[in-house]
Design an enzyme around this catalytic site. Structure first.
Site, PDB file in Angstrom:
ATOM      1  N   ASP A 283     -15.607 -18.707  12.698  1.00 10.08           N
ATOM      2  CA  ASP A 283     -16.515 -18.831  14.044  1.00 10.08           C
ATOM      3  C   ASP A 283     -17.913 -19.301  13.073  1.00 10.08           C
ATOM      4  O   ASP A 283     -18.220 -18.904  11.869  1.00 10.08           O
ATOM      5  CB  ASP A 283     -16.823 -17.596  14.674  1.00 10.08           C
ATOM      6  CG  ASP A 283     -16.952 -16.258  13.788  1.00 10.08           C
ATOM      7  OD1 ASP A 283     -17.422 -16.392  12.650  1.00 10.08           O
ATOM      8  OD2 ASP A 283     -16.848 -15.146  14.540  1.00 10.08           O
TER       9      ASP A 283
ATOM     10  N   GLU B  94     -10.288 -16.600  10.728  1.00 11.48           N
ATOM     11  CA  GLU B  94     -11.174 -15.974  11.866  1.00 11.48           C
ATOM     12  C   GLU B  94     -12.588 -16.856  11.927  1.00 11.48           C
ATOM     13  O   GLU B  94     -13.734 -16.432  12.099  1.00 11.48           O
ATOM     14  CB  GLU B  94     -11.545 -14.532  11.318  1.00 11.48           C
ATOM     15  CG  GLU B  94     -10.382 -13.554  10.960  1.00 11.48           C
ATOM     16  CD  GLU B  94     -10.905 -12.269  10.519  1.00 11.48           C
ATOM     17  OE1 GLU B  94     -12.154 -11.839  10.614  1.00 11.48           O
ATOM     18  OE2 GLU B  94      -9.984 -11.457   9.979  1.00 11.48           O
TER      19      GLU B  94
ATOM     20  N   GLU C 292      -9.738  -7.549   3.112  1.00 13.39           N
ATOM     21  CA  GLU C 292     -11.162  -7.186   2.608  1.00 13.39           C
ATOM     22  C   GLU C 292     -11.184  -6.237   1.719  1.00 13.39           C
ATOM     23  O   GLU C 292     -11.588  -4.993   1.745  1.00 13.39           O
ATOM     24  CB  GLU C 292     -11.879  -6.815   3.686  1.00 13.39           C
ATOM     25  CG  GLU C 292     -12.028  -7.840   5.057  1.00 13.39           C
ATOM     26  CD  GLU C 292     -12.768  -7.381   6.159  1.00 13.39           C
ATOM     27  OE1 GLU C 292     -13.343  -6.272   6.104  1.00 13.39           O
ATOM     28  OE2 GLU C 292     -13.005  -8.146   7.177  1.00 13.39           O
TER      29      GLU C 292
ATOM     30  N   HIS D 273     -16.515 -16.825   8.548  1.00 14.11           N
ATOM     31  CA  HIS D 273     -17.410 -16.459   9.447  1.00 14.11           C
ATOM     32  C   HIS D 273     -18.807 -16.872   9.045  1.00 14.11           C
ATOM     33  O   HIS D 273     -19.398 -16.584   7.853  1.00 14.11           O
ATOM     34  CB  HIS D 273     -17.615 -14.785   9.684  1.00 14.11           C
ATOM     35  CG  HIS D 273     -16.461 -14.045  10.139  1.00 14.11           C
ATOM     36  ND1 HIS D 273     -15.978 -14.300  11.464  1.00 14.11           N
ATOM     37  CD2 HIS D 273     -15.492 -13.381   9.598  1.00 14.11           C
ATOM     38  CE1 HIS D 273     -14.996 -13.748  11.599  1.00 14.11           C
ATOM     39  NE2 HIS D 273     -14.503 -12.915  10.618  1.00 14.11           N
TER      40      HIS D 273
ATOM     41  N   ASN E  23      -6.368 -11.473   2.957  1.00 14.06           N
ATOM     42  CA  ASN E  23      -7.300 -12.120   3.856  1.00 14.06           C
ATOM     43  C   ASN E  23      -8.835 -11.658   3.588  1.00 14.06           C
ATOM     44  O   ASN E  23      -8.619 -10.089   3.293  1.00 14.06           O
ATOM     45  CB  ASN E  23      -6.863 -11.762   5.414  1.00 14.06           C
ATOM     46  CG  ASN E  23      -8.058 -12.158   6.425  1.00 14.06           C
ATOM     47  OD1 ASN E  23      -7.825 -13.667   6.458  1.00 14.06           O
ATOM     48  ND2 ASN E  23      -8.224 -11.401   7.379  1.00 14.06           N
TER      49      ASN E  23
HETATM   50  O1  9MR Z   1     -13.867  -8.681  16.214  1.00 16.85           O
HETATM   51  C1  9MR Z   1     -13.555  -7.556  15.660  1.00 16.85           C
HETATM   52  C2  9MR Z   1     -14.320  -6.342  16.662  1.00 16.85           C
HETATM   53  O2  9MR Z   1     -14.047  -6.552  18.031  1.00 16.85           O
HETATM   54  C3  9MR Z   1     -14.166  -5.183  16.058  1.00 16.85           C
HETATM   55  O3  9MR Z   1     -15.270  -4.419  16.607  1.00 16.85           O
HETATM   56  C4  9MR Z   1     -14.538  -5.166  14.727  1.00 16.85           C
HETATM   57  C5  9MR Z   1     -14.310  -3.719  14.170  1.00 16.85           C
HETATM   58  O4  9MR Z   1     -13.759  -3.672  12.743  1.00 16.85           O
HETATM   59  O5  9MR Z   1     -13.515  -6.095  13.906  1.00 16.85           O
HETATM   60  C6  9MR Z   1     -13.792  -7.290  14.471  1.00 16.85           C
HETATM   61  O6  9MR Z   1     -12.754  -8.185  13.643  1.00 16.85           O
HETATM   62  C7  9MR Z   1     -13.022  -8.173  12.240  1.00 16.85           C
HETATM   63  C8  9MR Z   1     -11.705  -8.488  11.639  1.00 16.85           C
HETATM   64  O7  9MR Z   1     -10.720  -7.461  11.957  1.00 16.85           O
HETATM   65  C9  9MR Z   1     -11.786  -8.670  10.101  1.00 16.85           C
HETATM   66  N1  9MR Z   1     -12.729  -9.577   9.719  1.00 16.85           N
HETATM   67  C10 9MR Z   1     -14.187  -9.411  10.317  1.00 16.85           C
HETATM   68  C11 9MR Z   1     -13.942  -9.266  12.077  1.00 16.85           C
HETATM   69  C12 9MR Z   1     -15.253  -9.441  12.231  1.00 16.85           C
HETATM   70  O8  9MR Z   1     -15.822  -8.137  12.235  1.00 16.85           O
END
Ligand code: 9MR
Length: 466
Positions: free
Chosen positions: A277, A275, A167, A246, A209
């Site tokens: 969903d 990722e 990101e 997402h 990513n």
């Molecule tokens: O799913 C993850 C969630 O449990 C955490 O609170 C969050 C914190 O940053 O991160 C979520 O996963 C993220 C991933 O690491 C990067 N892309 C976005 C995902 C959803 O927020």
């Protein structure tokens, strides 16, 4: 016979029993012709393997003791991503003191069940440990490179692919980098991270990513594309691009999703859907999942798909029911759509060369985001804490329009909230305004945004909205 039954048939059919008699031979030939098509893959991992791809999920270490969860995860998936346990704050909570306990727990569970692991993530502006968030400049650059080197070395030889940098690009129309303490060390920080990762673990595929890079016409997608093209031209070690993917009604599966996958693949990198969903339910959600899986199958270098959690209730967006299993662990229509598409969908196998159409040398024109009209109409805003951990939390804010509907909204965060990670909204000071795509909310309807907060979660649940 479909290509998939052919592949299964040639790869797995047991050898014919030895027989000398011509009569038996004739029988054997007849039997071979009459062998019914082998059953299609009955799990996601089996069906994906038959198409030369993996099918993965994100796993949370603290859920592995839930037998419904671990049974589904073990049965259906063959690629595992640690949802949070290999991130910077988890693996280096204090500078130069590394903690691999939870990451190793996931790795061991995966390995003991014969699964591969995607590493997530070595360098990211978010979920940095407190000590790193306070750093800038050359000392941060060397701390980041040390982190990449140490973590990639710890997991050396055990990781299928690393999200080396996560990101790093800005949302919106700039197509440029996101401001962060890492970016301020010099924009070559990304290639420096990739070089450090390659040196530490030469066997792992190294991925960039990001989210919101699914739509080929978006400036952010084009910005990432230009970086990957530049890296390939200059020999910076990069092997793959991760499309987080997402999706929800405000950010749907784009019509040009396959073009995006093809275009990255044509640069000579693998594409992984990392990722996935998709918020929704029933046949509409199933159709969206089908489209994503089919787009991946259509591009030979799209090598695998990972969904971001097992059951809806395990999701970071649980209220959007975005996954393949419901809260009880039952298969949803979306699951059946994915399985059927893997088994029956068209598309080349993984060895087919990528499309030869050259990518555009100049990016297509990008549509500037609509200018946000001034907010009108009353609304309410409610904050819930979706997840928390020592030093931080994830919050969701639901914005509900009053009787006149909204053409743009502003929500004031409670005093003391600190965040540098907001999605589905734009922050300025303590005020979050709508993103370009979710300002219009019908009377009585809701939209939401989320953020990662630093420190303790606020106690207020009702926020000011206008
Ligand atoms: O799913 C993850 C969630 O449990 C955490 O609170 C969050 C914190 O940053 O991160 C979520 O996963 C993220 C991933 O690491 C990067 N892309 C976005 C995902 C959803 O927020």
């Amino acid at each position: 016979m479909t290509p998939s039954t052919l592949r299964r048939g040639s790869g797995r059919r047991p050898g014919a029993p030895g027989a000398a008699a011509a009569a038996f031979l004739a029988l054997a030939v007849t039997a071979a012709i009459a062998i019914p098509a082998q059953a299609a893959g009955s799990t996601l991992q089996e069906a994906a393997s038959d198409r030369g791809r993996y099918f993965g999920t994100a796993i949370a270490a603290n859920r592995l003791s839930d037998s419904t969860y671990s049974t589904i995860a073990n049965r259906e998936f063959n690629m595992i991503t640690a949802e949070n346990e290999m991130k910077m704050d988890a693996t280096e909570p204090n500078q130069n003191q590394f903690n691999y306990s939870q990451g190793d727990r996931i790795l061991q569970w995966a390995q003991s069940n014969g699964k591969q692991v995607r590493g997530h993530a070595l360098a990211w502006y978010s979920q940095q440990p407190e000590w790193m968030r306070r750093m800038e400049g050359p000392s941060l650059r060397s701390a980041m490179l040390n982190h990449v080197t140490q973590v990639a070395t710890h997991y050396k030889g055990k990781i299928h692919s690393w999200d080396v940098v996560n990101e790093a690009f800005a949302d919106g129309s700039s197509g440029g980098r996101r401001d962060s303490n890492l970016e301020r060390t010099g924009s070559d920080w990304i290639e420096a991270a990739f070089r450090a990762a390659r040196a530490a673990d030469p066997a792992a595929k190294l991925c960039y990513n990001d989210y919101n890079i699914d739509d080929w016409s978006h400036a952010k997608t084009q910005g990432v594309y230009r970086m990957v093209r530049d890296f390939k031209q200059r020999g910076v070690p990069i092997d793959c691009v991760g499309l987080q993917s997402h999706f929800n009604p405000q950010s749907p599966v784009p019509g040009n999703y396959q073009t995006t996958i093809e275009s990255f693949a044509a640069l000579g990198v693998d594409v992984q859907i990392t990722e996935l969903d998709i918020e929704g339910s029933g046949s509409a959600q199933a159709e969206n999942y089908r489209r994503v899986v089919q787009a991946c199958l259509n591009v030979s270098r799209c090598t695998g798909i990972t969904v971001w959690g097992v059951r809806d209730t395990d999701s970071w967006r649980a209220s959007g029911t975005p996954l393949l299993f419901d809260g009880q662990g039952n298969k949803k229509a979306a699951y059946t759509a994915v399985l059927d598409t893997l088994n029956n969908g068209a598309g080349p196998g993984p060895t087919t060369p990528p499309p030869t159409t050259p990518p555009p040398t100049t990016p297509p024109p990008t549509t500037p985001p609509p200018t946000t009209p001034p907010p009108t109409g009353a609304c309410s805003a409610a904050l819930t804490i979706a997840n928390s951990w020592p030093g931080g939390y994830q919050a969701t804010v639901t914005v509900t329009a009053g009787s006149t509907g909204l053409n743009g909204w502003r929500v004031t965060l409670p005093g003391g909230v600190t965040t540098d990670n907001v999605w589905n909204g734009q922050i300025s000071g303590s005020v979050v305004t709508n993103a370009p795509y979710n300002g219009s909310v019908g009377a009585g309807q809701s939209t939401s945004f989320g953020f990662i907060g630093q420190g303790g979660a606020p106690s207020a649940s009702t926020l000011t909205c206008s």
